[in-house]
Design an enzyme around this catalytic site. Sequence first.
Site, PDB file in Angstrom:
ATOM      1  N   ASP A  69       0.847  -1.152   0.072  1.00 20.24           N
ATOM      2  CA  ASP A  69       0.070  -0.045  -0.144  1.00 20.24           C
ATOM      3  C   ASP A  69       0.592   1.275   0.062  1.00 20.24           C
ATOM      4  O   ASP A  69       1.791   1.285   0.643  1.00 20.24           O
ATOM      5  CB  ASP A  69      -1.024   0.096   1.291  1.00 20.24           C
ATOM      6  CG  ASP A  69      -2.353   0.904   1.204  1.00 20.24           C
ATOM      7  OD1 ASP A  69      -2.662   0.995   0.066  1.00 20.24           O
ATOM      8  OD2 ASP A  69      -2.383   1.904   2.051  1.00 20.24           O
ATOM      9  N   SER A  70       0.656   2.386  -0.871  1.00 22.08           N
ATOM     10  CA  SER A  70       1.523   3.476  -1.161  1.00 22.08           C
ATOM     11  C   SER A  70       0.515   4.654  -1.108  1.00 22.08           C
ATOM     12  O   SER A  70      -0.569   4.728  -1.247  1.00 22.08           O
ATOM     13  CB  SER A  70       2.154   3.468  -2.392  1.00 22.08           C
ATOM     14  OG  SER A  70       3.023   2.276  -2.608  1.00 22.08           O
ATOM     15  N   PHE A 150       2.937   7.723 -13.428  1.00 18.18           N
ATOM     16  CA  PHE A 150       1.422   7.605 -12.971  1.00 18.18           C
ATOM     17  C   PHE A 150       0.925   8.349 -11.892  1.00 18.18           C
ATOM     18  O   PHE A 150       2.125   8.791 -11.136  1.00 18.18           O
ATOM     19  CB  PHE A 150       0.636   6.212 -12.873  1.00 18.18           C
ATOM     20  CG  PHE A 150       1.260   5.611 -11.807  1.00 18.18           C
ATOM     21  CD1 PHE A 150       2.501   5.204 -11.486  1.00 18.18           C
ATOM     22  CD2 PHE A 150       0.378   5.496 -10.581  1.00 18.18           C
ATOM     23  CE1 PHE A 150       2.942   4.443 -10.288  1.00 18.18           C
ATOM     24  CE2 PHE A 150       0.748   5.009  -9.296  1.00 18.18           C
ATOM     25  CZ  PHE A 150       2.093   4.688  -9.117  1.00 18.18           C
ATOM     26  N   TYR A 152       0.605  10.935  -9.070  1.00 15.94           N
ATOM     27  CA  TYR A 152       1.161  12.072  -8.585  1.00 15.94           C
ATOM     28  C   TYR A 152       2.433  12.467  -9.195  1.00 15.94           C
ATOM     29  O   TYR A 152       3.078  13.542  -8.888  1.00 15.94           O
ATOM     30  CB  TYR A 152       1.019  12.513  -7.104  1.00 15.94           C
ATOM     31  CG  TYR A 152      -0.304  12.356  -6.687  1.00 15.94           C
ATOM     32  CD1 TYR A 152      -1.099  13.215  -6.555  1.00 15.94           C
ATOM     33  CD2 TYR A 152      -0.771  10.899  -5.986  1.00 15.94           C
ATOM     34  CE1 TYR A 152      -2.532  13.226  -5.840  1.00 15.94           C
ATOM     35  CE2 TYR A 152      -1.944  11.040  -5.338  1.00 15.94           C
ATOM     36  CZ  TYR A 152      -2.717  11.955  -5.527  1.00 15.94           C
ATOM     37  OH  TYR A 152      -3.973  11.742  -4.846  1.00 15.94           O
TER      38      TYR A 152
HETATM   39  P1  IMP Z   1      -0.840   1.917  -4.487  1.00 12.30           P
HETATM   40  O1  IMP Z   1      -1.350   1.599  -3.034  1.00 12.30           O
HETATM   41  O2  IMP Z   1       0.350   1.481  -5.026  1.00 12.30           O
HETATM   42  O3  IMP Z   1      -2.250   1.282  -5.104  1.00 12.30           O
HETATM   43  O4  IMP Z   1      -1.102   3.518  -4.607  1.00 12.30           O
HETATM   44  C1  IMP Z   1      -2.013   4.184  -4.087  1.00 12.30           C
HETATM   45  C2  IMP Z   1      -2.164   5.610  -4.844  1.00 12.30           C
HETATM   46  O5  IMP Z   1      -1.081   6.437  -4.234  1.00 12.30           O
HETATM   47  C3  IMP Z   1      -2.171   5.591  -6.291  1.00 12.30           C
HETATM   48  O6  IMP Z   1      -3.223   5.560  -6.922  1.00 12.30           O
HETATM   49  C4  IMP Z   1      -1.304   6.956  -6.625  1.00 12.30           C
HETATM   50  O7  IMP Z   1      -2.372   7.953  -6.696  1.00 12.30           O
HETATM   51  C5  IMP Z   1      -0.552   7.220  -5.418  1.00 12.30           C
HETATM   52  N1  IMP Z   1       0.779   6.625  -5.582  1.00 12.30           N
HETATM   53  C6  IMP Z   1       1.596   5.675  -4.968  1.00 12.30           C
HETATM   54  N2  IMP Z   1       2.631   5.420  -5.678  1.00 12.30           N
HETATM   55  C7  IMP Z   1       2.548   6.345  -6.437  1.00 12.30           C
HETATM   56  C8  IMP Z   1       3.910   6.863  -7.600  1.00 12.30           C
HETATM   57  O8  IMP Z   1       5.254   6.055  -7.365  1.00 12.30           O
HETATM   58  N3  IMP Z   1       3.893   7.747  -8.480  1.00 12.30           N
HETATM   59  C9  IMP Z   1       2.603   8.457  -8.116  1.00 12.30           C
HETATM   60  N4  IMP Z   1       1.412   8.214  -7.451  1.00 12.30           N
HETATM   61  C10 IMP Z   1       1.695   7.204  -6.704  1.00 12.30           C
END
Ligand code: IMP
Length: 202
Positions: A69-70, A150, A152
Amino acid sequence: MKFVLASHNKGKLAEMQAVLADLGIEVVMPADLGIYVDVEETGETFAENAALKANAIMEASGLPAIADDSGLCVNWLGGAPGVYSARYGGEGLDDVARYRLLLQNLRGATDRSAYFHTAIVCAFPNGDMLTAEGDCHGAIAFAPMGDGGFGYDPVFLVPSLRRTFAQLTAEEKNAISHRGNALRKFAAELKEYLANNEHLEK
Ligand code: IMP
């Protein structure tokens, strides 16, 4: 040894497979096992959300499951959008509308510092859990730059490189990104865990 990645994103699968192949691990997606579980991300932290997803998929598959999760945390906004990064501004917005909203919410800000964070959790059927986290510190630009990546990426400036994430190649981004840092830590943790738990079925 087979692990499941709690994601339907083929890019993330390839990334995880590349890192774990060296450990003799095959990584599959839930759909490969006929598992379709929708996990609500109700946690207050990235690690909590990753643990919720990893546990749900581990229970459904009976295999070790990995989830990540990011998100982006902006200091002027008290850490927002944080765990809500994918839904910032509501479900109706796309990536461009989301970063435009962020720029709008930073009008007049005297501090544009921000960081991306990733938590990776691996849940094992015996109840063991591994957690690895990674950050990448930077600042929110005044306007979008670059068209790679992608989310931000176009507004996330890496001060030491004077470029946004969207102006880096995938390799350049991976070398410094929150996800790259978390993945490298995770691979090291998992290697150590497996060395100490040789009884785990191969
Ligand atoms: P996820 O948990 O990897 O699906 O990330 C959740 C959300 O955080 C994504 O939909 C993006 O809006 C943002 N995000 C996470 N990692 C990145 C990145 O490396 N670049 C840009 N946005 C990110």
